[in-house]
Design a protein around this motif. Structure first.
Motif, PDB file in Angstrom:
ATOM      1  N   VAL A  23       6.202  -8.274   5.429  1.00 45.83           N
ATOM      2  CA  VAL A  23       4.943  -7.634   5.834  1.00 45.83           C
ATOM      3  C   VAL A  23       5.081  -6.182   6.298  1.00 45.83           C
ATOM      4  O   VAL A  23       4.292  -5.324   5.882  1.00 45.83           O
TER       5      VAL A  23
ATOM      6  N   GLY B 215      -0.567   6.358   0.756  1.00 49.95           N
ATOM      7  CA  GLY B 215      -1.708   7.130   1.242  1.00 49.95           C
ATOM      8  C   GLY B 215      -1.340   8.585   1.466  1.00 49.95           C
ATOM      9  O   GLY B 215      -2.107   9.500   1.128  1.00 49.95           O
TER      10      GLY B 215
ATOM     11  N   GLU C 109      -0.322  -6.962  -6.158  1.00 51.33           N
ATOM     12  CA  GLU C 109      -1.761  -7.125  -5.930  1.00 51.33           C
ATOM     13  C   GLU C 109      -2.199  -6.341  -4.690  1.00 51.33           C
ATOM     14  O   GLU C 109      -3.279  -5.756  -4.656  1.00 51.33           O
ATOM     15  N   ILE C 110      -1.337  -6.314  -3.700  1.00 52.03           N
ATOM     16  CA  ILE C 110      -1.680  -5.623  -2.458  1.00 52.03           C
ATOM     17  C   ILE C 110      -1.553  -4.101  -2.609  1.00 52.03           C
ATOM     18  O   ILE C 110      -2.438  -3.349  -2.231  1.00 52.03           O
ATOM     19  N   LEU C 111      -0.448  -3.640  -3.196  1.00 48.97           N
ATOM     20  CA  LEU C 111      -0.198  -2.198  -3.262  1.00 48.97           C
ATOM     21  C   LEU C 111      -0.846  -1.520  -4.473  1.00 48.97           C
ATOM     22  O   LEU C 111      -1.065  -0.306  -4.465  1.00 48.97           O
ATOM     23  N   ARG C 112      -1.115  -2.281  -5.516  1.00 53.05           N
ATOM     24  CA  ARG C 112      -1.824  -1.783  -6.701  1.00 53.05           C
ATOM     25  C   ARG C 112      -1.163  -0.577  -7.352  1.00 53.05           C
ATOM     26  O   ARG C 112      -1.827   0.417  -7.658  1.00 53.05           O
TER      27      ARG C 112
ATOM     28  N   MET D 271       8.447 -16.423   0.989  1.00 47.02           N
ATOM     29  CA  MET D 271       8.600 -14.989   0.757  1.00 47.02           C
ATOM     30  C   MET D 271       7.483 -14.520  -0.177  1.00 47.02           C
ATOM     31  O   MET D 271       7.129 -15.216  -1.134  1.00 47.02           O
ATOM     32  N   LEU D 272       6.939 -13.345   0.089  1.00 48.87           N
ATOM     33  CA  LEU D 272       5.913 -12.762  -0.779  1.00 48.87           C
ATOM     34  C   LEU D 272       6.471 -12.605  -2.190  1.00 48.87           C
ATOM     35  O   LEU D 272       7.620 -12.196  -2.356  1.00 48.87           O
TER      36      LEU D 272
ATOM     37  N   ASP E 192       2.341   1.078   1.870  1.00 49.33           N
ATOM     38  CA  ASP E 192       0.931   1.439   1.661  1.00 49.33           C
ATOM     39  C   ASP E 192       0.600   2.756   2.369  1.00 49.33           C
ATOM     40  O   ASP E 192      -0.113   3.605   1.854  1.00 49.33           O
ATOM     41  N   ARG E 193       1.146   2.896   3.543  1.00 47.28           N
ATOM     42  CA  ARG E 193       0.937   4.125   4.317  1.00 47.28           C
ATOM     43  C   ARG E 193       1.512   5.338   3.583  1.00 47.28           C
ATOM     44  O   ARG E 193       0.876   6.385   3.477  1.00 47.28           O
TER      45      ARG E 193
ATOM     46  N   ASP F 250       2.284 -10.880  -5.577  1.00 50.98           N
ATOM     47  CA  ASP F 250       1.560 -10.658  -4.316  1.00 50.98           C
ATOM     48  C   ASP F 250       1.642  -9.177  -3.917  1.00 50.98           C
ATOM     49  O   ASP F 250       0.635  -8.549  -3.579  1.00 50.98           O
TER      50      ASP F 250
ATOM     51  N   VAL G  78       5.746  -3.776   3.354  1.00 50.21           N
ATOM     52  CA  VAL G  78       4.587  -3.603   2.470  1.00 50.21           C
ATOM     53  C   VAL G  78       3.550  -2.693   3.129  1.00 50.21           C
ATOM     54  O   VAL G  78       2.995  -1.781   2.513  1.00 50.21           O
ATOM     55  N   ARG G  79       3.330  -2.910   4.420  1.00 49.05           N
ATOM     56  CA  ARG G  79       2.361  -2.072   5.124  1.00 49.05           C
ATOM     57  C   ARG G  79       2.799  -0.611   5.137  1.00 49.05           C
ATOM     58  O   ARG G  79       2.004   0.299   4.891  1.00 49.05           O
TER      59      ARG G  79
END
Lengths: 93, 286
Positions: B163, B174, B217-220, B209-210, B170-171, B214, B166-167
């Motif tokens: 987690v 951005g 799908e989250i980070l695209r 585990m992700l 994403d940051r 997954d 992945v977060r």
């Protein structure tokens, strides 16, 4: 009690897998963080909310909890959303 | 552990092409940025590309150790920026590959010593003699990481199936989309590639585990490759040999696939499913 049922779930294999929990948590938090990222500095939002509330409180008696200011996006527009729940007539001035 | 050293010959003819700057980034620390930078740049060089890999972790340099050139560091990137050494003096030729050079970070200065302007000047100079410039970013989102990503044309976003990684990825995505030079100039956006590392298909199958799907799908962002969790990575770093050189190792093959895909080859994903055990194979299972 919950520990026992949790253990039973675990033994039966009913327990939600942690990877699924992780995915769900990430989807929720990232949706929130991405929304905050794109908008023009929302730093002023708390101050704006305070001042708006002060103005409205002059005329209507509203609860702190029934007052919400949000900045969101709708298609191409940034939308400033004010959400005030007005009190019952009997309580108003 | 045997070394397999493959080095491409240089060509007399070279189509005039513009050098590409690739940042290896992640936000979170310890996910495999330096391991990836070392293997990715080695893989590019093994295919005949003139490649330089730059350590941007000023104050905490480690790429030199992973590349096995720590005892040959004389000058570093800060010396070059300050005019205390020329680029040629600071570049260290890789011991295994003719086309590969390492530009180390300074170990003694603090990270504020590196300025965006100076980085731009060095990159411009490197672009004249290299095809690929790989920037190994430090962890975090402060100046060091920003310096490494600002000039990037493409980004390898290294992500663990976990987690916080992945977060943070994403940051970073951005920031690449909003603050990189390409974003500021309004140019074509930085091309993003997802690289999932330390992947354990067995744990994915058991739901702890992700999965790659997954994470995608989250980070695209498009998937460039999956590097399996492996004990060989530690062995590679112990000996100062980029993991891509390891013979008969899944990690090396996975990194070679990553380089191949980066160069435009359509290679199927490997190491994303559980290896069949002895009994499963015996029973004809998959």
């Amino acid at each position: 009690m919950s520990m026992i049922s949790g253990l039973l779930d675990y033994l039966r294999g009913n327990e939600k897998k942690t990877a699924a929990v992780a995915k769900e948590r990430l989807q929720i938090i990232l949706a929130h963080e991405r929304a905050g990222r794109g908008s023009a500095s929302p730093d002023y939002l708390p101050a704006l909310q305070e001042e708006l509330m002060a103005v409205i409180a002059k005329y209507i008696h509203v609860d702190r909890d029934s007052f919400k200011v949000q900045l969101g996006r709708h298609d191409q527009y940034d939308v400033l959303e004010l959400n005030i729940t007005l009190p019952d007539k009997s309580n108003g001035r | 552990m045997a070394l397999q050293v493959k080095c491409a010959t240089s060509f007399f003819f070279k189509v005039v092409n513009v050098a590409k700057v690739i940042v290896v980034t992640s936000g979170k620390g310890g996910v495999g940025k330096t391991t990836t930078s070392a293997s990715f740049s080695t893989g590019l060089a093994m295919r005949g590309n003139r490649t330089v890999v730059i350590d941007f972790d000023v104050g905490l340099r480690n790429l030199d150790l992973i590349m096995g050139c720590e005892r040959r560091v004389v000058y570093d990137i800060i010396n070059v920026i300050n005019g205390e050494a020329s680029l040629n003096q600071a570049l260290i030729k890789d011991k295994n590959c003719d086309n590969l050079y390492v530009l180390p970070a300074s170990q003694t200065r603090d990270k504020e010593a590196l300025k965006l302007e100076g980085v731009g000047k060095i990159l411009d100079e490197l672009k004249e003699s290299f095809d690929f410039i790989v920037c190994d970013s430090p962890a975090g989102i402060e100046s060091g990481a920003f310096n490494a990503m600002y000039y990037a044309d493409e980004a390898l976003v290294v992500t663990n199936p976990e987690v916080s990684s992945v977060r943070d990825s994403d940051r970073i995505l951005g920031i690449l989309a909003a603050k990189s030079k390409r974003a500021v100039d309004g140019a074509e956006p930085v091309k993003e590639h997802l690289l999932v590392t330390r992947y354990d298909p067995k744990r994915v199958n058991s739901g702890e585990m992700l999965s790659v799907a997954d994470i995608q799908e989250i980070l695209r962002i498009p998937l460039l490759g999956v590097i399996p969790e492996s004990q060989m990575v530690l062995q590679a770093s112990n000996s100062g040999t980029p993991a891509i050189h390891l013979e008969k190792s899944d990690v090396a093959e996975a990194y070679r696939d990553v380089v191949g895909r980066f160069m435009g080859e359509a290679l199927p994903m490997r190491f994303t499913t559980e290896k069949a055990g002895f009994f499963k194979r015996l029973l004809g299972g998959n």
